[in-house]
Design a protein around this motif. Structure first.
Motif, PDB file in Angstrom:
ATOM      1  N   ASP A  32      85.224  28.523  74.624  1.00 54.24           N
ATOM      2  CA  ASP A  32      86.812  28.191  74.573  1.00 54.24           C
ATOM      3  C   ASP A  32      86.008  27.403  75.413  1.00 54.24           C
ATOM      4  O   ASP A  32      85.832  26.600  76.086  1.00 54.24           O
ATOM      5  CB  ASP A  32      86.924  29.381  75.592  1.00 54.24           C
ATOM      6  CG  ASP A  32      87.239  30.308  74.499  1.00 54.24           C
ATOM      7  OD1 ASP A  32      87.117  32.072  74.867  1.00 54.24           O
ATOM      8  OD2 ASP A  32      87.603  30.899  73.108  1.00 54.24           O
ATOM      9  N   THR A  51      91.365  28.479  72.156  1.00 54.75           N
ATOM     10  CA  THR A  51      90.082  29.485  71.926  1.00 54.75           C
ATOM     11  C   THR A  51      88.974  28.661  71.099  1.00 54.75           C
ATOM     12  O   THR A  51      89.298  27.505  70.459  1.00 54.75           O
ATOM     13  CB  THR A  51      90.888  30.535  71.438  1.00 54.75           C
ATOM     14  OG1 THR A  51      91.131  30.723  70.186  1.00 54.75           O
ATOM     15  CG2 THR A  51      91.358  31.029  72.106  1.00 54.75           C
ATOM     16  N   ALA A  53      87.701  28.834  68.040  1.00 53.37           N
ATOM     17  CA  ALA A  53      88.151  28.548  66.365  1.00 53.37           C
ATOM     18  C   ALA A  53      89.665  27.273  66.857  1.00 53.37           C
ATOM     19  O   ALA A  53      90.119  27.421  65.148  1.00 53.37           O
ATOM     20  CB  ALA A  53      88.338  29.760  65.860  1.00 53.37           C
ATOM     21  N   GLY A  54      90.221  27.799  67.873  1.00 54.16           N
ATOM     22  CA  GLY A  54      91.575  27.043  68.091  1.00 54.16           C
ATOM     23  C   GLY A  54      92.497  27.589  67.695  1.00 54.16           C
ATOM     24  O   GLY A  54      94.065  27.062  67.506  1.00 54.16           O
ATOM     25  N   ARG A  55      92.683  28.711  67.871  1.00 52.12           N
ATOM     26  CA  ARG A  55      93.826  29.930  66.688  1.00 52.12           C
ATOM     27  C   ARG A  55      94.364  30.109  68.132  1.00 52.12           C
ATOM     28  O   ARG A  55      95.402  30.462  67.396  1.00 52.12           O
ATOM     29  CB  ARG A  55      93.095  31.237  66.087  1.00 52.12           C
ATOM     30  CG  ARG A  55      92.274  30.352  64.886  1.00 52.12           C
ATOM     31  CD  ARG A  55      92.365  31.889  63.814  1.00 52.12           C
ATOM     32  NE  ARG A  55      91.458  31.395  62.993  1.00 52.12           N
ATOM     33  CZ  ARG A  55      90.068  31.576  62.578  1.00 52.12           C
ATOM     34  NH1 ARG A  55      89.431  32.679  63.512  1.00 52.12           N
ATOM     35  NH2 ARG A  55      89.715  31.479  61.841  1.00 52.12           N
ATOM     36  N   GLY A  56      93.820  30.232  69.411  1.00 54.99           N
ATOM     37  CA  GLY A  56      95.074  30.385  70.399  1.00 54.99           C
ATOM     38  C   GLY A  56      94.820  29.122  71.808  1.00 54.99           C
ATOM     39  O   GLY A  56      93.610  28.660  71.941  1.00 54.99           O
ATOM     40  N   THR A  57      96.059  29.088  72.367  1.00 54.53           N
ATOM     41  CA  THR A  57      96.024  28.175  73.210  1.00 54.53           C
ATOM     42  C   THR A  57      96.506  29.200  74.090  1.00 54.53           C
ATOM     43  O   THR A  57      97.612  30.091  73.919  1.00 54.53           O
ATOM     44  CB  THR A  57      96.942  27.108  72.205  1.00 54.53           C
ATOM     45  OG1 THR A  57      98.445  27.120  72.372  1.00 54.53           O
ATOM     46  CG2 THR A  57      96.232  26.305  71.392  1.00 54.53           C
ATOM     47  N   SER A  70      93.899  20.609  71.879  1.00 55.93           N
ATOM     48  CA  SER A  70      93.894  20.806  70.419  1.00 55.93           C
ATOM     49  C   SER A  70      92.240  20.566  70.674  1.00 55.93           C
ATOM     50  O   SER A  70      91.406  19.732  71.696  1.00 55.93           O
ATOM     51  CB  SER A  70      94.515  19.772  69.330  1.00 55.93           C
ATOM     52  OG  SER A  70      93.885  18.977  69.719  1.00 55.93           O
TER      53      SER A  70
END
Length: 115
Positions: A32, A51, A53-57, A70
């Motif tokens: 993360d 996160t 994998a970039g799925r949660g901010t 990003s």
């Protein structure tokens, strides 16, 4: 292990900057990533996080709607797009990586918002 921030500088109020943090020496895609800056209570306070994998901010209230975090796992880089900058956003911004209890910090990038 290295986290190298870039993209800081001097910008006028309501201007924009994009910070980058290039990672090396660890498996970037497992971590993360976050951006921090000094705060009134803690030495460093969270600005935004993303996160692995970039799925949660997640964003702190004072930057919601203005900053966007990003990442590009292929380039091992995390970004912080900062729009509508205010003088109170002036700070050194630090890149942080975290995988369970393992954490690394960058050296920081100075952002100065002033007319």
């Amino acid at each position: 292990v290295q986290l190298v921030e870039s993209g800081g500088g001097l910008v006028q109020p309501w201007g924009s900057l994009r910070l980058s943090c290039a990672a090396s020496g660890f498996t970037f895609s497992r971590y993360d990533m976050s951006w921090y800056r000094p705060g009134p209570v803690k030495e460093r306070e969270l600005v935004a996080s993303i996160t692995s994998a970039g799925r949660g901010t997640n964003y702190e209230d004072y930057v919601k709607g203005r900053f966007t975090i990003s990442r590009d796992n292929a380039k091992k880089t995390v970004y912080l797009q900062m729009n509508s900058l205010k003088p109170e956003d002036t700070a050194v911004y630090y890149c942080n990586s975290r995988f369970f209890s393992i954490t690394y910090w960058g050296q920081g990038a100075q952002v100065t918002v002033s007319s």
